[in-house]
Write an enzyme that holds these catalytic residues in place. Structure first.
Site, mmCIF file in Angstrom:
data_model
loop_
_atom_site.group_PDB
_atom_site.id
_atom_site.type_symbol
_atom_site.label_atom_id
_atom_site.label_comp_id
_atom_site.label_asym_id
_atom_site.label_seq_id
_atom_site.Cartn_x
_atom_site.Cartn_y
_atom_site.Cartn_z
ATOM 1 N N GLY A 290 0.793 -1.218 0.000
ATOM 2 C CA GLY A 290 0.000 0.000 0.000
ATOM 3 C C GLY A 290 0.822 1.264 0.000
ATOM 4 O O GLY A 290 0.442 2.265 -0.622
ATOM 5 N N ASN B 269 -6.786 3.904 9.832
ATOM 6 C CA ASN B 269 -6.148 2.697 10.343
ATOM 7 C C ASN B 269 -6.139 2.617 11.868
ATOM 8 O O ASN B 269 -6.073 1.529 12.438
ATOM 9 C CB ASN B 269 -4.710 2.596 9.829
ATOM 10 C CG ASN B 269 -3.913 3.850 10.104
ATOM 11 O OD1 ASN B 269 -4.248 4.930 9.626
ATOM 12 N ND2 ASN B 269 -2.843 3.716 10.883
ATOM 13 N N GLN C 25 -6.766 -0.023 4.544
ATOM 14 C CA GLN C 25 -7.351 -0.585 5.752
ATOM 15 C C GLN C 25 -8.782 -1.061 5.548
ATOM 16 O O GLN C 25 -9.258 -1.947 6.266
ATOM 17 C CB GLN C 25 -7.321 0.451 6.873
ATOM 18 C CG GLN C 25 -7.327 -0.121 8.266
ATOM 19 C CD GLN C 25 -6.102 -0.988 8.541
ATOM 20 O OE1 GLN C 25 -6.207 -2.219 8.596
ATOM 21 N NE2 GLN C 25 -4.945 -0.372 8.702
ATOM 22 N N SER D 289 -3.553 -3.314 -0.252
ATOM 23 C CA SER D 289 -2.418 -4.071 0.276
ATOM 24 C C SER D 289 -2.905 -5.444 0.692
ATOM 25 O O SER D 289 -3.833 -5.565 1.496
ATOM 26 C CB SER D 289 -1.797 -3.345 1.472
ATOM 27 O OG SER D 289 -0.662 -4.036 1.950
ATOM 28 N N ALA D 290 -2.264 -6.493 0.175
ATOM 29 C CA ALA D 290 -2.774 -7.854 0.348
ATOM 30 C C ALA D 290 -2.817 -8.303 1.804
ATOM 31 O O ALA D 290 -3.770 -8.949 2.239
ATOM 32 C CB ALA D 290 -1.926 -8.829 -0.467
ATOM 33 N N HIS D 291 -1.776 -7.987 2.584
ATOM 34 C CA HIS D 291 -1.719 -8.560 3.931
ATOM 35 C C HIS D 291 -2.740 -7.949 4.874
ATOM 36 O O HIS D 291 -2.962 -8.468 5.974
ATOM 37 C CB HIS D 291 -0.298 -8.448 4.501
ATOM 38 C CG HIS D 291 0.086 -7.090 4.996
ATOM 39 N ND1 HIS D 291 0.087 -6.770 6.330
ATOM 40 C CD2 HIS D 291 0.504 -5.976 4.343
ATOM 41 C CE1 HIS D 291 0.491 -5.515 6.492
ATOM 42 N NE2 HIS D 291 0.746 -5.007 5.297
ATOM 43 N N THR E 242 10.649 -7.421 -11.950
ATOM 44 C CA THR E 242 9.970 -8.693 -12.194
ATOM 45 C C THR E 242 8.787 -8.851 -11.250
ATOM 46 O O THR E 242 8.924 -8.708 -10.031
ATOM 47 C CB THR E 242 10.955 -9.866 -11.988
ATOM 48 O OG1 THR E 242 12.040 -9.715 -12.905
ATOM 49 C CG2 THR E 242 10.261 -11.199 -12.217
ATOM 50 N N CYS F 209 3.240 1.048 11.482
ATOM 51 C CA CYS F 209 4.251 1.368 10.474
ATOM 52 C C CYS F 209 5.239 2.405 10.986
ATOM 53 O O CYS F 209 5.775 3.199 10.223
ATOM 54 C CB CYS F 209 3.575 1.869 9.203
ATOM 55 S SG CYS F 209 2.420 0.688 8.511
#
Length: 370
Positions: free
Chosen positions: A74, A143, A171, A191-193, A231, A314
């Site tokens: 993110g 968040n 979030q 953001s995936a996590h 990549t 963070c």
């Protein structure tokens, strides 16, 4: 004999537990191997996994596949949007935005929030008229407090002043399923996590004609249509899309009931709920204990077997006075709050453990502070 203390982590806004479906998707993709930019068979198989993930995310969040740009998370997605869409003029941001936005803009012009943490629309309208910004950055859900901004109304003001809108949905996504159209946004960060996918993968979604040109932060070899070099981690992309699909099927009302149960118990123990009265994420509770520093609470709860946080995760492990709560006008409470955020895997026993630990902590520390 060694006795293992029960430990419960309710810090999902820092990171959700990896969903088993996402883990399996990542492992299956790793077994394929290959580089999705290679033209031989191995590369084509990797490319197929990558594009399947891209198409699924586009479908879930209301973009077209060619307007889904995979990033490392993110923070990078927000930085890419600001770099690409906000280059021509000033950038406005809400006062409670994440540091991923506030630190990506050299001199952000901030817009105040009210006591609930909701953006002041009249102040935003005035700031748009006064500064004529190129870009407005606004998070969908905070968040720390879970407070939701009225993004559709923000978007209407942006259109009236010919400004673009970037929405940090990091979030919110996975607990809500916003689309670019329902938000009225020009770009959206994921953001995936944060919804049970793997760490190290995110995406910037772009609206139609806003997609090009988008100068890259990392030029590299022209991947992601020249918008993000390097990549692609197609294995992580597959896990991200799989987690998003699983999150879509989750029962958020059940999580909200558990959150409310903890919140009621915290109030009974003397806590103040930050953001009460505003629309919030179903899993998030920010509670302040008057007279007791956030760090003191965190240590006491950690010893009692409960892992929660204070503010954003963070900040390199630091516990500091919350700029979010300060912007809400909460004064000393900004340094006396903790965040409890329930994961997708939460159950009754976890919440009861949390309630017991919080009550004990509040009784002991509140007496000491008195």
């Amino acid at each position: 004999m060694t006795v293992t203390r029960k430990f419960v982590t309710l810090d999902a806004n820092a990171t959700e537990p990896l969903r088993p479906e996402a883990r399996e998707a990542v492992l299956a993709a790793w077994a394929i191997g290959g580089n999705p930019s290679s033209v031989h068979g191995g590369g084509r198989r990797a490319r197929a996994v990558l594009e399947t993930a891209r198409t699924e995310l586009a479908t879930l969040f209301g973009a077209t596949p060619d307007n889904v740009v995979f990033t490392s998370g993110g923070t990078e997605a927000c930085a890419l949007a600001i770099h690409g869409l906000g280059r021509a003029g000033p950038v406005l941001a809400g006062a409670t935005e994440h540091d991923a936005v506030l630190r990506a803009v050299p001199q952000p012009l901030t817009v105040p929030v009210d006591g609930r943490g909701v953006i002041d629309l009249a102040a935003l309208d005035a700031a748009l008229a006064a500064h004529r910004p190129t870009l407005v950055c606004m998070m969908l859900a905070n968040n720390e407090t879970g407070v939701l901004h009225p993004i559709a109304e923000v978007a209407a003001l942006c259109r009236a002043h010919d400004a673009r809108l970037h929405v940090d949905a990091v979030q919110a996504a996975g607990r809500l399923f916003p689309t670019l159209d329902t938000l009225g946004a020009d770009s959206m960060a994921l953001s995936a996590h944060k919804f049970g996918g793997p760490k190290g993968i995110g995406a910037l979604l772009l609206r139609g004609d806003r997609a090009r040109p988008l100068p890259p932060l990392v030029a590299g070899g022209g991947q992601e249509q020249g918008r993000r070099g390097g990549t692609q981690a197609f294995e992580l992309a597959s896990g991200m899309a799989t987690a998003a699909r699983a999150a879509r099927a989750a029962d958020q009302t059940a999580i909200a009931r558990l959150r409310d149960r903890f919140e009621d118990a915290a109030r009974d123990a003397g806590a103040v709920v930050c953001g009460a009265g505003a629309d919030r994420l179903p899993n998030t509770c920010c509670v302040a204990l008057p007279g007791v520093a956030s760090q003191t609470q965190l240590i006491a709860l950690d010893i009692a077997g409960l892992g929660v946080s204070a503010g954003s995760a963070c900040s390199s492990g630091k516990v500091a006075r919350s700029h979010v709560l300060a912007a809400m006008g909460l004064g000393a409470l900004a340094g006396e709050a903790i965040r409890v955020s329930l994961p997708w895997s939460v159950d009754d026993a976890m919440v009861e453990h949390a309630i017991g630990a919080y009550r004990t902590m509040a009784q002991r520390l509140a007496r000491r502070a008195a």
